[in-house]
Design an enzyme around this catalytic site. Structure first.
Site: not given
Lengths: 327, 327, 327, 327
Positions: A14, A75, A106, A129, A131, A133, A175
């Site tokens: 992403g 992807r 990741d 990213t 996120d 994370d 998510r």
């Protein structure tokens, strides 16, 4: 250590604001060090398809402020096979690429780790990213920009909220990670925040809103991460509506606009430092690691460590603060 | 003509950016003319409940740039009854209000017309709604700001769109009016626009997207007004997904954030001119009319005419242009 | 340790985005802990003049996103005298204030330290200034927002720069600190950056620009901090113009707009955490210290240490990076 | 009428937000009509130097939201000579260009008129300048965006202004036209506005500010167009400072950032409609004219008329309103 003459750079997974600034930094740092740079389009897929382009200093001018990624992203299932990676490596070899800088999340890290191990090619990663994370950095690239995007949306909703008895639900990205929801919830002054990491029963949410109503709040904003475990924003909204029939429930789903936008000052400088560090580390002989920021310093973390650890960036204290602030 | 010493001002219906700028203008113009001003909270409901406040020049300083409305807004069922209006008028009378400026949409206009006819109180209206669906003005207050909000969202989505095979659906406001969808669709460079005024069969949309794909567009943005007749954005998205299984479909529902935000330059100046004109017209003896802009000039239109007519602001040419531009 | 029942909060010195978010956090945290809060207007001057107001939760709603400070700010000469401070303390005492939270820069810190020492009143400080020039925190409140403001300005200038042979000079804030100039210069992709901490002879600047021209840059942006030692932006521009007579030199002086604006997500959350920490530390018995952020953690630093040290936040590496990036 | 198979498009003079959107519209409309399009770089200079590029639909994708102009711009002295124009026309001819669309200000219009007359080549003009000083259109391209840029700056200054006794001077663009100063002054809520078209003696300004002070305004913002006749913003500031020694005077010079930025919704749609209209008019046989907007309709005006007339767009009423609002 083999000499590095040409570095390949790509973005994968992403996209996130700041990726272009990182590409620019990788290119300019390498050129400054008298190295050559190949841009690889569409991430790992582009390695397999040999979508290469030579990167000049001009090619990256005026992109520091652009969202998205000029190298595109994708992807790639083929790369998960040994045959795919063999093809990718053959192409890299033919292009004369001696080392790689991979920008992504990741999935990107995993691919980089496998490739570098199977074919002994030096790789440095940059965590990109929204996120936030990934282990190995206080902040990932794009996270700050996404937070700013979300609070601007909340601010606008707040403007219109003041006059009516209304509950606003705003679904934000995440998510598996509630980082955006928590940060933007605190920054936006939300009355309640629902995260994937922390179960909040709908009954609990309703109680919270009832208390807020008692304290005379005429409008309330609930931030809900897409990964929340209560069946989605519409389901939560429906349940709240049943109890709050004197309130008007409104839903906003911000969606992919959180991924775009011109990167913030924070993300641009972070991207620039990360790109610079990634190239310098490669040239110093480092490999199989990700760059990151700790405090105000650049650090590197071995990919194995980065991939096998998780830091709970949901500052526990911030969860407590969110509760206190909505008081 | 009875002399006017005190003007009441209120906002009613859905709020829109620029309402505060209009309130400020009404207050300052009236004070400049040595009149007094009463702010009425919560629209018609506040008349019935006598929620009044005296407006000073200071009370409206630093609000020109604020979204929402400092006088709040509400929908009011009681005002639709003769008893409700009698009570409202009695309160107005007691407060010494000789004339009214009403800011809002067609519901607001209707209420103002009935009250002014039943009780012979002078009323001027200001068209404030992001939907741009009122007769008597090229632009309603808040429309320009909402358009800017939507194109900023589309720009961000476009950033992230470029790299993947994706169709993005963005639902924008407009239950009966496709003005925002069309204007923001053209301004945002959307590949397709679905409006309430114009039936677009899903089959037609799919054909359009297929043609775009043929022309090598790797990502597409579809703007859909909430009043579109195809069963809602998720239903349309589902049908498109079935035909476009090689594409990833993503949905954003902007919701109420379109109602908020600091008003644009255009809306602030429009609001200021409208507030000024409304007061000046009242003082000149005009009543039962709405102010509006035609070209660069202020005009007034009798409420009866404004309420019984509809101008198709969906510039037909712009529909054609939208098609040509996505070519 | 004396029990604390009422906390006084004020802002002092130059204002910064995020001050309102910090005030809100101080108020809500204290109320949550069953304490009372007094807002003190106009900083130390307001203590002397007893400009106090009781702070409710409502008083701080909808301010998290506002620039400036609802408690106003002022510079205060009287407070530098023993008499002034005696009067201030008497007023504080009468109001029942047991502890203070001071938000501002080093002048504010100095005042807080003296008062707390002379009168044994607990004080915690929050570093609020866009200059990022205080010891004890990686970032001061408002710095991130100011950087975003400046890069947005640079982005706009860059848009118009591309077509002509032009050198643009942008003067940014920073009398003693080049933090904004460096951060925004890197984030904005400037060709050269002039800082107060580092002498750059005009001859050196001209050489830099000549090299950039050789590398085919048709437009160049120079960021210059107001504290640069070369006699001001117009003087530098004049000297460059003499050597670059085939270039058009343009000057922008951003001025105080850098101090305003809605705080960024980063500044809002930082402000909220700092306000929370300041109150919690006071209630735990801490005093005479400033809160700050190190990495992602909140810390406190004794005022004496904070006032007698300087951290060179001009990351040396970032200076090097700035050079490499303009290559 | 000769058939048109290839249209040349260029931008000239000072750039303005929306030029890219206009280029995109010209290209896509022409392609839709089965015509070819040549982009001419650097305006008239590029005609003389034969800097041509074939424009595809892809070449203009993702530029609708970009400031500046992808075709660059330049001022061109050579084109003022008969020889220059002869060379330009020969190049155009060789390229197969049958008609031109010129985007720019009055210098651009003049060049287009002379060329079309000397060589009988069809030309349509699009008014692109932030100054809004061209006859034949209610609004020029870029004006709305520039106004939004300026009010955002004023809003930020207002944030920081509230707490101190300060007068802020903001210099905005407009050497001969006070349109931006007046529009942004009203939209920003300025206390005073100085325009090139209207002499305001400094004494008058000082009186105005003194009155504002009497009415208890603790901070004041003065907008001053660069073309104001009082010797420049620093000179005016100096004179005001002498009388207002208890006030702190601060100056911002916005400069070229007013020319940049992503175009507003209004400017994007205006640009799109203008580009569409320019091509359609050419294909219908119209020439030697400029397109424009009157109300919500597209119109055309012969260049001779456009160049020999001036409309006083400084709505006189708005001048009066500015005064009333600062009351």
């Amino acid at each position: 250590m083999k000499e590095i003459n040409r570095i390949g750079v790509f973005t994968s997974g992403g996209d996130a604001p700041g990726m272009n600034a990182a590409i620019r930094s990788v290119v300019r740092t390498a050129l400054y060090e008298n190295k050559k740079v190949t841009g690889i389009y569409h991430g790992y897929q582009g390695m397999i398809d040999a979508e290469f382009t030579d990167m000049t200093s001009h090619a990256v001018s005026s992109i520091i402020n652009r969202g998205g990624t000029i190298l595109k992203s994708a992807r790639c299932l083929d790369f998960k096979t040994k045959e795919g990676r063999a093809k990718a490596y053959a192409n890299i070899k033919r292009e004369g690429i001696d080392a790689l800088v991979a920008i992504g999340g990741d999935g990107t890290f995993t691919g980089a780790q496998i490739l570098s191990q199977e074919y002994d090619i030096p790789v440095m990663c940059i965590p990109g990213t929204i996120d936030n994370d990934l282990y190995g950095s206080d902040y990932t690239l794009g996270y700050d920009t996404a937070n700013n995007t979300v609070i601007e949306a909340i601010d606008k909703i707040r403007d219109t909220a003041a006059s009516h008895n209304r509950v606003f639900f705003v679904e934000v990205m995440g998510r598996d990670s509630g980082c955006i929801a928590l940060q933007a919830g605190v920054g936006g002054g939300a009355e309640a925040i629902l995260l994937p990491e922390k179960e909040t029963a709908i009954a609990e949410l309703i109680e919270l809103l009832e208390q807020a109503e008692v304290r005379n709040k005429s409008s309330m904003i609930v931030i809900i991460a897409e990964g929340d475990k209560n069946g989605g924003v519409y389901n939560v909204a429906k349940h709240v509506q049943e109890k709050f029939d004197h309130f008007d429930i409104k839903v906003s789903i911000l969606g992919h606009l959180q991924r775009g936008g011109s990167p913030s000052s924070f993300d641009r400088v972070l991207a620039t430092r990360m790109g610079y560090t990634a190239v310098r580390e490669l040239l110093k002989g480092n490999s199989g690691a990700t760059v990151g920021i700790r405090g105000i310093d650049m650090i590197t973390t071995p990919l194995e460590q980065a991939l096998n650890n998780r830091e709970f960036k949901l500052n526990e204290e911030l969860l407590e603060i969110a509760k206190v602030m909505s008081f």
